[in-house]
Design an enzyme around this catalytic site. Sequence first.
Site, mmCIF file in Angstrom:
data_model
loop_
_atom_site.group_PDB
_atom_site.id
_atom_site.type_symbol
_atom_site.label_atom_id
_atom_site.label_comp_id
_atom_site.label_asym_id
_atom_site.label_seq_id
_atom_site.Cartn_x
_atom_site.Cartn_y
_atom_site.Cartn_z
ATOM 1 N N HIS A 258 0.929 -1.515 0.005
ATOM 2 C CA HIS A 258 0.099 0.029 0.107
ATOM 3 C C HIS A 258 0.917 1.088 -0.176
ATOM 4 O O HIS A 258 0.676 2.023 -0.641
ATOM 5 C CB HIS A 258 -0.792 -0.193 1.176
ATOM 6 C CG HIS A 258 -1.845 1.282 1.638
ATOM 7 N ND1 HIS A 258 -2.697 2.042 0.440
ATOM 8 C CD2 HIS A 258 -1.497 2.178 2.442
ATOM 9 C CE1 HIS A 258 -3.047 2.757 1.307
ATOM 10 N NE2 HIS A 258 -2.471 3.401 2.223
ATOM 11 N N HIS B 209 1.102 5.275 -1.921
ATOM 12 C CA HIS B 209 1.554 6.305 -1.594
ATOM 13 C C HIS B 209 2.828 7.146 -2.493
ATOM 14 O O HIS B 209 2.785 8.163 -2.906
ATOM 15 C CB HIS B 209 2.049 6.615 -0.130
ATOM 16 C CG HIS B 209 0.759 6.487 0.656
ATOM 17 N ND1 HIS B 209 -0.469 7.481 0.687
ATOM 18 C CD2 HIS B 209 0.089 5.351 1.389
ATOM 19 C CE1 HIS B 209 -1.308 7.134 1.405
ATOM 20 N NE2 HIS B 209 -1.015 5.897 1.848
ATOM 21 N N GLU C 167 -6.240 8.954 0.661
ATOM 22 C CA GLU C 167 -6.379 7.556 0.415
ATOM 23 C C GLU C 167 -7.511 7.060 -0.516
ATOM 24 O O GLU C 167 -7.161 6.037 -1.235
ATOM 25 C CB GLU C 167 -6.694 7.074 2.061
ATOM 26 C CG GLU C 167 -5.882 7.149 3.208
ATOM 27 C CD GLU C 167 -4.466 6.244 2.979
ATOM 28 O OE1 GLU C 167 -4.554 5.500 1.939
ATOM 29 O OE2 GLU C 167 -3.634 6.775 3.775
ATOM 30 N N SER D 49 -3.534 0.791 -4.360
ATOM 31 C CA SER D 49 -2.763 -0.321 -3.963
ATOM 32 C C SER D 49 -3.736 -1.445 -3.918
ATOM 33 O O SER D 49 -3.138 -2.540 -3.351
ATOM 34 C CB SER D 49 -2.249 0.013 -2.732
ATOM 35 O OG SER D 49 -3.120 0.043 -1.700
HETATM 36 N N1 NLE Z 1 -7.311 -1.611 0.820
HETATM 37 C C1 NLE Z 1 -5.893 -1.149 0.501
HETATM 38 C C2 NLE Z 1 -4.940 -2.185 -0.126
HETATM 39 O O1 NLE Z 1 -5.511 -3.364 -0.056
HETATM 40 O O2 NLE Z 1 -3.794 -2.111 -0.583
HETATM 41 C C3 NLE Z 1 -5.199 -0.680 1.906
HETATM 42 C C4 NLE Z 1 -5.992 0.705 2.651
HETATM 43 C C5 NLE Z 1 -5.208 1.271 3.600
HETATM 44 C C6 NLE Z 1 -5.904 2.399 4.209
HETATM 45 FE FE FE2 Z 2 -2.451 4.955 3.305
#
Ligand code: NLE
Ligand code: FE2
Length: 303
Positions: free
Chosen positions: A177, A182, A222, A241
């Site tokens: 993630h 990010h 996010e 992500s």
């Molecule tokens: N749902 C996201 C993932 O699977 O990468 C992570 C979210 C974190 C806020």
């Molecule tokens: Fe994050």
Amino acid sequence: LARAAPPLENEQNEEVRVIPTSIHDIDNGKILGFDHNLSEDHPGFKDEDYKQRRSWIAGLARDILPGDEIPRLEYRPEEVETWAKALEELEQLFPTHACKEFLDAIDKLDFRPDVVPQLQDVHQVLQETSGFAIRPVAGLLHPRDFLNGLAFKTFHSTQYMRHWSQPHYTPEPDLIHEIIGHIPMLTNKYYADMVQQIGLASLYATDKEIWHLTKVYWYTVEFGVVMEDEEIKAFGAGVLSSYGELDHMRTGNPEFAPLDPWAKQPKMSYKDGFQKKYFVLNSFEEGSELLREYSQTFLDRKQ
Ligand code: NLE
Ligand code: FE2
């Protein structure tokens, strides 16, 4: 190990908050959730080996002070495989689902399926592009500490890998993630500025306002989306992500609404699965303008 000073109390015994003046004032030790005591619904709950590995990695973060070199980890074969699977599958959706700023950035970062990127290396890339820094953290930080870090262009990041059984979606932050969601966006200057604005507002926010700002952060950094040639594209890290969430954004029939940082924001939770509603920006130039104006109302409190 230097930690931030404890809060002072005034004569009424109310806490008096000391406004941090540098990243050194920010404690990366107050972990609210997602530490190694995983909850029952976590895919790694029954995997002792996973839990041990994870607390070991998390433990490394506790001793890292701002400016320290981030330890390089040798990722295990199942961790590399999880990374490879996530990257390869996400790459199929990026061209159609991700915003152009993200595509430009990820192209330059040149991630490879057989090598899990090291936080120290992506930290270096950020230093050279937007000037952001990465500081490792053991789990979910207190929102005030996390948001305050952004004011000083520091992004607190986890370093452990999601459980191998679910590469498409994890409810919590993990290395995939952070690195895929990010890092690429944080190399973009307008975007980085927008993120810093939320951080600056948080320095002067009351505890109640911190929760509001957390939602503003949640629905932009996010889970934000941006309008691009009349198409909705993802820029939020939680969307970028997760293969499952990216697909859901397009095919799950969610709601879309313009972002208004002043308005009451919908409830947010790590436990609700995919988002039901996404907030839309028209561009990052406009987004950073909007958040600059918003955060100015907090900065005006500065003596
Ligand atoms: N749902 C996201 C993932 O699977 O990468 C992570 C979210 C974190 C806020
Ligand atoms: Fe994050």
